[in-house]
Design a protein around this motif. Structure first.
Motif, PDB file in Angstrom:
ATOM      1  N   THR C 216       0.859  -1.470   0.115  1.00  0.00           N
ATOM      2  CA  THR C 216      -0.003   0.057   0.087  1.00  0.00           C
ATOM      3  C   THR C 216       0.928   1.271  -0.039  1.00  0.00           C
ATOM      4  O   THR C 216       0.685   2.315  -0.735  1.00  0.00           O
ATOM      5  N   LEU C 217       1.886   1.173   0.602  1.00  0.00           N
ATOM      6  CA  LEU C 217       2.888   2.363   0.633  1.00  0.00           C
ATOM      7  C   LEU C 217       3.570   2.747  -0.623  1.00  0.00           C
ATOM      8  O   LEU C 217       3.403   3.705  -1.318  1.00  0.00           O
ATOM      9  N   CYS C 218       3.808   1.795  -1.159  1.00  0.00           N
ATOM     10  CA  CYS C 218       4.636   1.675  -2.658  1.00  0.00           C
ATOM     11  C   CYS C 218       3.556   2.109  -3.605  1.00  0.00           C
ATOM     12  O   CYS C 218       3.980   3.142  -4.546  1.00  0.00           O
ATOM     13  N   HIS C 219       2.136   1.817  -3.406  1.00  0.00           N
ATOM     14  CA  HIS C 219       1.286   2.189  -4.477  1.00  0.00           C
ATOM     15  C   HIS C 219       0.869   3.810  -4.176  1.00  0.00           C
ATOM     16  O   HIS C 219       1.012   4.612  -5.088  1.00  0.00           O
ATOM     17  N   HIS C 220       0.905   4.146  -2.891  1.00  0.00           N
ATOM     18  CA  HIS C 220       0.577   5.414  -2.424  1.00  0.00           C
ATOM     19  C   HIS C 220       1.531   6.364  -2.863  1.00  0.00           C
ATOM     20  O   HIS C 220       1.348   7.275  -3.616  1.00  0.00           O
TER      21      HIS C 220
END
Lengths: 118, 146, 347
Positions: C216-220
Motif C-alpha cells: 500500500t505504501l508503494c502504491h500510494h
C-alpha cells in the motif's frame, strides 16, 4: 532426600518442556499431548517406574506421570481381566484426576468469573 | 514488491527476537520443581494413612483442587505468564486447562458453555493418552500369551 | 464541487472532506500507557460490570461514539451513514452499537485495518456529497479477542516474543464534506490489495501484515508522486516491533527508506515495561492512536501532512487450524493540517 529429588526431577522435566516451547514451533497443547503419550511409551518400556521410585512426586506430578498411570492401569487390568482390560484399565487408573478436574472446574465456574489480564 | 515468500520467511526468522531461554528455563525449573515438591509433601502426608496407589491419587486430587482455586482466583494465569512450562507440565497445568474454559465459557450457558467447552484444551491429552494406553494394552496382552 | 481524481489505487480529493470531530476510549492497560493523557475516555473496569466481554466491547464503542457525537454537536439521527466494524465474529460489537445508535449502517470487516478502511470510505462518501455527517468507528477488546481467538483468560500460558497485545480501545470520527468546514482534511485515500507471503504463525501478525503495508505504501507513493520524506510522519497500525523492523528493511530495499515512521502498536503501550511482547494490536489500537495522538497534532498544526495506515490480518481461527497462511491488508489515509492553521513547532 526424597523431597530434594522430587524438586530436581520435577523441575528438570519442566525445563525440557520449556526448551520445546522456546526452540520448536510446538504449541503448549501439543507439548502436553506429547508428554502424556511419551509417559505411556516410557512406562511401557519399563523406564518410568524406576524414576517414580526414585523421585516420587517429581515423576508422578508432571504429565509424563499421567501417561505412566494410564499405562500401568491398562497393564494391571489386562492381568486381572484379560483383553477387556485394554479399555477399562487406563481411565480407571486416571479416574480420580479426571473426575476431580471436572468437579472442581464446574465448582470454580460457579464461584469464579472471567477476568481481564491486567 | 521485491520479495518472495522463501526470502521473507528467512527475513522473519532473523527479525524474530529470541526467547530469553535461560530465564525461561530457570522460571520453569523453580516453579515446576516447587509444584512437584508440594506434591511430594502432600504424598508423604497421605502416605501416613493410605497405600502408595491411593496416596498418589489423593496427591493428584489435592493438587488439582489447589490449581482450581488458584485459577478461579486469577493467580494461576499470572504465574503461568512467567513460569511457562513450569506451570504447564505439572498436573496443576492440566487442571488449569480444564478449569479455565469452565470459568470462561459460563457466559454461554452451563451445558453449551461450561459443559461443552470444558475439554477444549485438555481433550486431546485425554484422547491421545487413552489411545496410547489402549495400544500398549494390546501389546501387553499379546505379550502375556507367550 | 470538483471531482475527485483517481490515480492508480489512490483517490485524490480535489475538495478534501474533513474529519470534523473524533473521540477515543481505552481500558486499564491503555490508561497505564504513554498516550493515556490524550484519551477522551478511560475505563478501569473493562467489563463495565456486565460480565460478558462481547457486550463490554459494544459498550466501550457506544461510549466512544457518544462522545464523538457530542464533540461534533450532533444528535444520533443527524448521522447520515456509519461505517464500523470490530474483531468479533459477525462484527457483533458494532451491530449492537448500531442497534443503539439507529443510524444507517454499513458494517465492515477489515480486522485491525478497520479504522483506516472506515475512515477512507467515510471520506469518499463525504467527498461525493453522499453523506453530510459520516461516522467511522471501530474497537477491539482484549478479553473478547482472547476468548475468541486464543485461550480462556484464566489459562496460564506464556506468550511468544512476537505475540502482540490486543488493545481494549475504541475510536470514532465524524467526516463531512470539505469547503469551509473546520476539521482535519483527508486529502487522499489508498485502498490496499490483499498480500500473502505465506506466514503461518498466528503469533506473528506483524510479519504477516508487513507485506500489505509495503504494497500500500508503494502504491500510494507512486500514485501521488511523493516520497516518505514528504510527510511529517507515517503511521502504521499494529505491525509491532517485529513487523516494523521488517518494514524498514523492505522499504529500504524498495528505495523508499522510512525515516519518519511510527507504529501505533509501539505507541499505545510502553513496549519495554508493559509486557505486551512485540506491541499492541487490534482494531482499536490504530483507531485510538489516530484519535488520541494523530488528529489533534494535525488540527493544531504541529504536523502538516501525515500518512496513516492500518494493517489487518485476514485469517480466522478455522483457516489457521486448517493450515492456511495469513493474508494481510493495509489501507492508507493521507491527512493534512487545516489550511487556516499556521505551522507550529512541536513542544
Amino acid at each position: 532426600m526424597q523431597f530434594f529429588w522430587a524438586f530436581v526431577v520435577g523441575g528438570a522435566i519442566c525445563v525440557i518442556g520449556q526448551l520445546l516451547i522456546d526452540y520448536t514451533a510446538l504449541t503448549p497443547a501439543r507439548i502436553l499431548t506429547g508428554y502424556v503419550v511419551a509417559g505411556v511409551v516410557l512406562s511401557a518400556l519399563g523406564l518410568y517406574q524406576p524414576l517414580a521410585d526414585f523421585a516420587g512426586a517429581g515423576a508422578s506430578v508432571p504429565l509424563l506421570g499421567f501417561g505412566h498411570l494410564l499405562a500401568q492401569g491398562v497393564q494391571k487390568a489386562v492381568e486381572a481381566i484379560g483383553l477387556p482390560g485394554i479399555f477399562t484399565g487406563g481411565l480407571t487408573a486416571a479416574a480420580g484426576g479426571i473426575a476431580a478436574s471436572l468437579v472442581f472446574a464446574v465448582l470454580a465456574a460457579l464461584v469464579g468469573k472471567s477476568r481481564d489480564q491486567n | 514488491m521485491k520479495l518472495d515468500p522463501k526470502r521473507y520467511a528467512e527475513m522473519t526468522r532473523n527479525a524474530t527476537p529470541h526467547s530469553p531461554v535461560l530465564k525461561d528455563c530457570l522460571w520453569a525449573f523453580f516453579v515446576g520443581g516447587a509444584i512437584c515438591l508440594l506434591g511430594e509433601c502432600l504424598r508423604q502426608f497421605w502416605l501416613q494413612w493410605y497405600d502408595t496407589e491411593l496416596a498418589g491419587t489423593l496427591t493428584s486430587i489435592s493438587l488439582i483442587f489447589l490449581s482450581a482455586a488458584a485459577t478461579a482466583a486469577g493467580w494461576y494465569q499470572k504465574l503461568g505468564a512467567k513460569a511457562g512450562a513450569g506451570t504447564l507440565v505439572p498436573i496443576t497445568g492440566f487442571a488449569n486447562s480444564v478449569v479455565s474454559p469452565a470459568v470462561e465459557f459460563k457466559a454461554e450457558g452451563w451445558v453449551t458453555g461450561v459443559g461443552a467447552k470444558i475439554f477444549i484444551i485438555a481433550g486431546p491429552v485425554i484422547a491421545f493418552g487413552t489411545l496410547a494406553s489402549w495400544v500398549w494394552g494390546i501389546l501387553y496382552w499379546v505379550s502375556t500369551k507367550f | 464541487m470538483a471531482m475527485p481524481v483517481r490515480s492508480g489505487d489512490t483517490l485524490i480529493f480535489s475538495t478534501p472532506p474533513v474529519v470534523r470531530a473524533w473521540a477515543c476510549a481505552g481500558g486499564k492497560k491503555e490508561a497505564e500507557g504513554p498516550l493515556a493523557v490524550e484519551f477522551d475516555l478511560l475505563f478501569s473496569d473493562t467489563s463495565f460490570g456486565c460480565g460478558k466481554w462481547e457486550k463490554a466491547e459494544s459498550l466501550l464503542q457506544q461510549k466512544c461514539v457518544a462522545r464523538c457525537l457530542t464533540k461534533a454537536g450532533l444528535d444520533p439521527d443527524q448521522v447520515d451513514l456509519a461505517f464500523g466494524g470490530d474483531l468479533q465474529a459477525q462484527c457483533t460489537a458494532s451491530n449492537y452499537t448500531m442497534r443503539w445508535l439507529g443510524a444507517p449502517y454499513a458494517g465492515l470487516y477489515g480486522a485491525c485495518s478497520t479504522m483506516a478502511e472506515g475512515l477512507a470510505l467515510a471520506a469518499c462518501f463525504a467527498a461525493a456529497g453522499f453523506a453530510r455527517q459520516a461516522l467511522a468507528f471501530t474497537s477491539s477488546h482484549f478479553c473478547a479477542a482472547e476468548r475468541q481467538f486464543r485461550t480462556p483468560l484464566d489459562y496460564g500460558g506464556k506468550r511468544t516474543t512476537t505475540a502482540q497485545w490486543t488493545a481494549t480501545a475504541a475510536g470514532a470520527c465524524i467526516l463531512s464534506p470539505g469547503g469551509g468546514q473546520a476539521g482535519v482534511p483527508v486529502t487522499s485515500v489508498t485502498f490496499g490489495r490483499v498480500q500473502d507471503y505465506e506466514v503461518h504463525d498466528i503469533n506473528n501478525m506483524g510479519a504477516a501484515m508487513m507485506p500489505a503495508a509495503v504494497s500500500t505504501l508503494c502504491h500510494h507513493f507512486a500514485d501521488t508522486a511523493t516520497r516518505p520524506a514528504d510527510y511529517d510522519a507515517i503511521f502504521t497500525g499494529d505491525l509491532g516491533r517485529v513487523g516494523s523492523g521488517l518494514l524498514h528493511d523492505q522499504m529500504r530495499r524498495e528505495g523508499l527508506p522510512l525515516e519518519n515512521h511510527l507504529d501505533c502498536g509501539c505507541l499505545l503501550y510502553d513496549v519495554d515495561t508493559q509486557q505486551v511482547q512485540a506491541g499492541g494490536s487490534g482494531a482499536g489500537c490504530s483507531a485510538a492512536v489516530l484519535c488520541a495522538h494523530v488528529l489533534p497534532r494535525l488540527m493544531d498544526g504541529r504536523w502538516r501532512r501525515v500518512l496513516f495506515l492500518s494493517t489487518g490480518a485476514l485469517m480466522s481461527q478455522t483457516t489457521y487450524l486448517q493450515g492456511e497462511s495469513i493474508p494481510g491488508i493495509a489501507h492508507a489515509v493521507e491527512l493534512a493540517a487545516p489550511d487556516t492553521v499556521p505551522a507550529k513547532k512541536e513542544a
